[in-house]
Design an enzyme around this catalytic site. Structure first.
Site, PDB file in Angstrom:
ATOM      1  N   TYR A 130       4.575 -70.224 -14.731  1.00 44.48           N
ATOM      2  CA  TYR A 130       3.923 -69.244 -13.842  1.00 44.48           C
ATOM      3  C   TYR A 130       4.794 -69.042 -12.602  1.00 44.48           C
ATOM      4  O   TYR A 130       5.039 -67.907 -12.181  1.00 44.48           O
ATOM      5  CB  TYR A 130       2.505 -69.691 -13.473  1.00 44.48           C
ATOM      6  CG  TYR A 130       1.825 -68.709 -12.539  1.00 44.48           C
ATOM      7  CD1 TYR A 130       1.446 -67.448 -12.996  1.00 44.48           C
ATOM      8  CD2 TYR A 130       1.613 -69.021 -11.195  1.00 44.48           C
ATOM      9  CE1 TYR A 130       0.856 -66.524 -12.132  1.00 44.48           C
ATOM     10  CE2 TYR A 130       1.025 -68.106 -10.327  1.00 44.48           C
ATOM     11  CZ  TYR A 130       0.645 -66.860 -10.804  1.00 44.48           C
ATOM     12  OH  TYR A 130       0.073 -65.941  -9.955  1.00 44.48           O
ATOM     13  N   VAL A 187      -6.569 -67.133  -4.030  1.00 42.76           N
ATOM     14  CA  VAL A 187      -7.575 -66.064  -3.937  1.00 42.76           C
ATOM     15  C   VAL A 187      -8.647 -66.370  -4.991  1.00 42.76           C
ATOM     16  O   VAL A 187      -8.307 -66.630  -6.150  1.00 42.76           O
ATOM     17  CB  VAL A 187      -6.968 -64.677  -4.263  1.00 42.76           C
ATOM     18  CG1 VAL A 187      -7.957 -63.572  -3.944  1.00 42.76           C
ATOM     19  CG2 VAL A 187      -5.654 -64.453  -3.525  1.00 42.76           C
ATOM     20  N   THR A 243     -10.837 -65.483  -7.668  1.00 39.64           N
ATOM     21  CA  THR A 243     -11.019 -64.397  -8.649  1.00 39.64           C
ATOM     22  C   THR A 243     -11.302 -65.074  -9.997  1.00 39.64           C
ATOM     23  O   THR A 243     -11.646 -66.251 -10.037  1.00 39.64           O
ATOM     24  CB  THR A 243      -9.721 -63.558  -8.776  1.00 39.64           C
ATOM     25  OG1 THR A 243      -8.691 -64.427  -9.271  1.00 39.64           O
ATOM     26  CG2 THR A 243      -9.289 -62.960  -7.444  1.00 39.64           C
ATOM     27  N   ASP A 297      -2.393 -52.319 -22.222  1.00 37.51           N
ATOM     28  CA  ASP A 297      -1.858 -53.675 -22.225  1.00 37.51           C
ATOM     29  C   ASP A 297      -0.440 -53.549 -21.692  1.00 37.51           C
ATOM     30  O   ASP A 297       0.424 -52.942 -22.348  1.00 37.51           O
ATOM     31  CB  ASP A 297      -1.864 -54.237 -23.654  1.00 37.51           C
ATOM     32  CG  ASP A 297      -1.419 -55.693 -23.688  1.00 37.51           C
ATOM     33  OD1 ASP A 297      -0.627 -56.102 -22.809  1.00 37.51           O
ATOM     34  OD2 ASP A 297      -1.860 -56.420 -24.597  1.00 37.51           O
TER      35      ASP A 297
HETATM   36  P1  NDP Z   1      -8.012 -61.904 -12.459  1.00 33.14           P
HETATM   37  O1  NDP Z   1      -7.951 -62.787 -13.658  1.00 33.14           O
HETATM   38  O2  NDP Z   1      -9.278 -61.833 -11.690  1.00 33.14           O
HETATM   39  O3  NDP Z   1      -7.551 -60.423 -12.844  1.00 33.14           O
HETATM   40  C1  NDP Z   1      -6.405 -60.232 -13.627  1.00 33.14           C
HETATM   41  C2  NDP Z   1      -6.338 -58.787 -14.058  1.00 33.14           C
HETATM   42  O4  NDP Z   1      -5.139 -58.609 -14.824  1.00 33.14           O
HETATM   43  C3  NDP Z   1      -7.503 -58.385 -14.938  1.00 33.14           C
HETATM   44  O5  NDP Z   1      -7.954 -57.119 -14.534  1.00 33.14           O
HETATM   45  C4  NDP Z   1      -6.899 -58.302 -16.335  1.00 33.14           C
HETATM   46  O6  NDP Z   1      -7.522 -57.258 -17.086  1.00 33.14           O
HETATM   47  C5  NDP Z   1      -5.460 -57.896 -16.009  1.00 33.14           C
HETATM   48  N1  NDP Z   1      -4.536 -58.212 -17.097  1.00 33.14           N
HETATM   49  C6  NDP Z   1      -4.177 -59.435 -17.560  1.00 33.14           C
HETATM   50  N2  NDP Z   1      -3.330 -59.302 -18.606  1.00 33.14           N
HETATM   51  C7  NDP Z   1      -3.158 -57.964 -18.785  1.00 33.14           C
HETATM   52  C8  NDP Z   1      -2.403 -57.187 -19.707  1.00 33.14           C
HETATM   53  N3  NDP Z   1      -1.653 -57.763 -20.662  1.00 33.14           N
HETATM   54  N4  NDP Z   1      -2.441 -55.835 -19.613  1.00 33.14           N
HETATM   55  C9  NDP Z   1      -3.192 -55.247 -18.655  1.00 33.14           C
HETATM   56  N5  NDP Z   1      -3.936 -55.925 -17.758  1.00 33.14           N
HETATM   57  C10 NDP Z   1      -3.920 -57.269 -17.842  1.00 33.14           C
HETATM   58  O7  NDP Z   1      -6.802 -62.418 -11.517  1.00 33.14           O
HETATM   59  P2  NDP Z   1      -6.341 -61.992 -10.049  1.00 33.14           P
HETATM   60  O8  NDP Z   1      -7.043 -60.790  -9.598  1.00 33.14           O
HETATM   61  O9  NDP Z   1      -6.377 -63.200  -9.213  1.00 33.14           O
HETATM   62  O10 NDP Z   1      -4.806 -61.685 -10.332  1.00 33.14           O
HETATM   63  C11 NDP Z   1      -4.206 -60.432 -10.075  1.00 33.14           C
HETATM   64  C12 NDP Z   1      -2.743 -60.660  -9.724  1.00 33.14           C
HETATM   65  O11 NDP Z   1      -2.650 -61.408  -8.521  1.00 33.14           O
HETATM   66  C13 NDP Z   1      -1.945 -61.430 -10.775  1.00 33.14           C
HETATM   67  O12 NDP Z   1      -0.659 -60.862 -10.885  1.00 33.14           O
HETATM   68  C14 NDP Z   1      -1.841 -62.836 -10.157  1.00 33.14           C
HETATM   69  O13 NDP Z   1      -0.714 -63.525 -10.622  1.00 33.14           O
HETATM   70  C15 NDP Z   1      -1.749 -62.488  -8.689  1.00 33.14           C
HETATM   71  N6  NDP Z   1      -2.117 -63.532  -7.751  1.00 33.14           N
HETATM   72  C16 NDP Z   1      -3.329 -64.169  -7.844  1.00 33.14           C
HETATM   73  C17 NDP Z   1      -3.650 -65.169  -6.941  1.00 33.14           C
HETATM   74  C18 NDP Z   1      -4.911 -65.938  -7.026  1.00 33.14           C
HETATM   75  O14 NDP Z   1      -5.000 -67.032  -6.411  1.00 33.14           O
HETATM   76  N7  NDP Z   1      -5.961 -65.455  -7.679  1.00 33.14           N
HETATM   77  C19 NDP Z   1      -2.731 -65.515  -5.854  1.00 33.14           C
HETATM   78  C20 NDP Z   1      -1.499 -64.791  -5.861  1.00 33.14           C
HETATM   79  C21 NDP Z   1      -1.219 -63.823  -6.765  1.00 33.14           C
HETATM   80  P3  NDP Z   1      -7.881 -57.272 -18.638  1.00 33.14           P
HETATM   81  O15 NDP Z   1      -8.068 -58.709 -19.043  1.00 33.14           O
HETATM   82  O16 NDP Z   1      -9.114 -56.448 -18.720  1.00 33.14           O
HETATM   83  O17 NDP Z   1      -6.700 -56.614 -19.304  1.00 33.14           O
HETATM   84  C1  8X3 Z   2      -1.730 -67.748  -7.780  1.00 35.42           C
HETATM   85  C2  8X3 Z   2      -1.830 -68.745  -6.674  1.00 35.42           C
HETATM   86  O1  8X3 Z   2      -1.458 -71.169  -6.062  1.00 35.42           O
HETATM   87  O2  8X3 Z   2      -2.691 -70.738  -8.093  1.00 35.42           O
HETATM   88  O3  8X3 Z   2      -0.529 -67.052  -7.704  1.00 35.42           O
HETATM   89  O4  8X3 Z   2      -0.327 -70.369  -8.011  1.00 35.42           O
HETATM   90  S1  8X3 Z   2      -1.554 -70.328  -7.250  1.00 35.42           S
END
Ligand code: NDP
Ligand code: 8X3
Length: 246
Positions: free
Chosen positions: A147, A180, A182, A59
């Site tokens: 955020y 993205v 996800t 974590d």
């Molecule tokens: P997901 O929700 O698909 O994945 C998030 C990941 O973060 C999971 O593997 C989760 O694992 C992990 N996580 C969350 N909290 C914790 C914690 N406290 N400790 C360890 N691991 C943690 O989201 P995304 O893949 O989309 O996001 C990944 C990154 O990309 C983030 O930083 C997000 O802000 C950023 N991002 C996402 C965008 C989008 O549109 N999706 C756009 C721009 C940036 P677990 O719960 O198993 O711990």
């Molecule tokens: C995640 C992309 O546009 O949902 O960083 O904030 S958005």
């Protein structure tokens, strides 16, 4: 695009989305991957597909656990990706517990990991530290508030890392995607699948693999080249507020 000498690549948040795709792409490029997240069942399933990989339950909010797990590992590439959003309402209706969770994970989580990994990189005079920022760290949007603030802070940390630790062989990169597809929206809306699906209705978001591809580009450049900042938009997204939908 291939990595030399089978480097050790840490990916936080490797249990889903961008982190999982990044781990797969780094492995395909020649890295040994260290998969970190809280959900170990998912990490173990992924590790079985990626020979030579390891898992660590982590974590990123827990400073001492992060330090203990990472300080003695010779990590060559650190992808500090773990992050999340909670809610999309106005500040005046916000929940301080959500604010804590976002700031503790997205900002302090990056700090905890950098603190644990960077001294070793500096000793070895090489390494890549890649922060998952966001276009949300460059443009605020309505309801994005905390955020947005967390991702603006990630951008500030990227700049700070360059100043504090730059010029000593380690490369720092901020990888800032737009939308993205996800589990991000599902987490943001606490499992409300309809609300999460509506985020991507009528538009083509980036796939996690698109982001992973940019990551691999950055870390496979020659040692004297530091890409630095990558902003990656879906073609239909003009700003954090403007998305062309059909
Ligand atoms: P997901 O929700 O698909 O994945 C998030 C990941 O973060 C999971 O593997 C989760 O694992 C992990 N996580 C969350 N909290 C914790 C914690 N406290 N400790 C360890 N691991 C943690 O989201 P995304 O893949 O989309 O996001 C990944 C990154 O990309 C983030 O930083 C997000 O802000 C950023 N991002 C996402 C965008 C989008 O549109 N999706 C756009 C721009 C940036 P677990 O719960 O198993 O711990
Ligand atoms: C995640 C992309 O546009 O949902 O960083 O904030 S958005």
């Amino acid at each position: 695009m291939k990595l030399k000498n089978n480097p050790l690549a840490l990916v936080t948040g490797a249990s889903a989305g961008i982190g999982e795709a990044s781990a797969r792409a780094l492995h395909a490029a020649g890295a040994q991957v260290l998969l970190a997240a809280r959900r170990t069942d998912r990490l173990q399933a992924l590790a079985e597909e990626l020979p030579g990989s390891e898992t660590v339950q982590l974590d990123v909010r827990d400073a001492s656990a992060v330090q203990k797990a990472l300080q003695d590992r010779a990590i060559d590439i650190a992808v500090l990706n773990a992050g999340l959003a909670r809610g999309a309402g106005p500040i005046q209706e916000g929940d301080p517990a959500d604010w804590d969770e976002m700031l503790d994970t997205n900002v302090k989580g990056v700090l905890h990991c950098a603190r644990a990994v960077l001294p070793g990189m500096l000793d070895r005079k090489r390494g890549d530290m890649v922060l998952l920022g966001s276009v949300a760290g460059r443009q605020v949007y309505p309801g994005g508030n905390v955020y947005n603030a967390s991702k603006f802070a990630v951008h500030a940390l990227y700049q700070a890392l360059r100043l504090d630790a730059g010029g000593r062989g380690v490369r720092f990169t901020t990888l800032d995607p737009g939308m993205v597809q996800t589990e991000f929206a599902e987490v943001r809306y606490r499992g409300d699948k309809d609300q999460a699906k509506a985020v991507y209705d009528g538009m083509q978001p980036l796939a996690p693999e698109d982001v992973a591809d940019a990551l691999v580009y950055a870390v496979t450049r020659p040692a004297h080249v530091n890409v630095g900042e990558i902003v990656l938009w879906p073609t239909c997204q003009s700003s954090t507020r403007d998305v062309a939908r059909t």
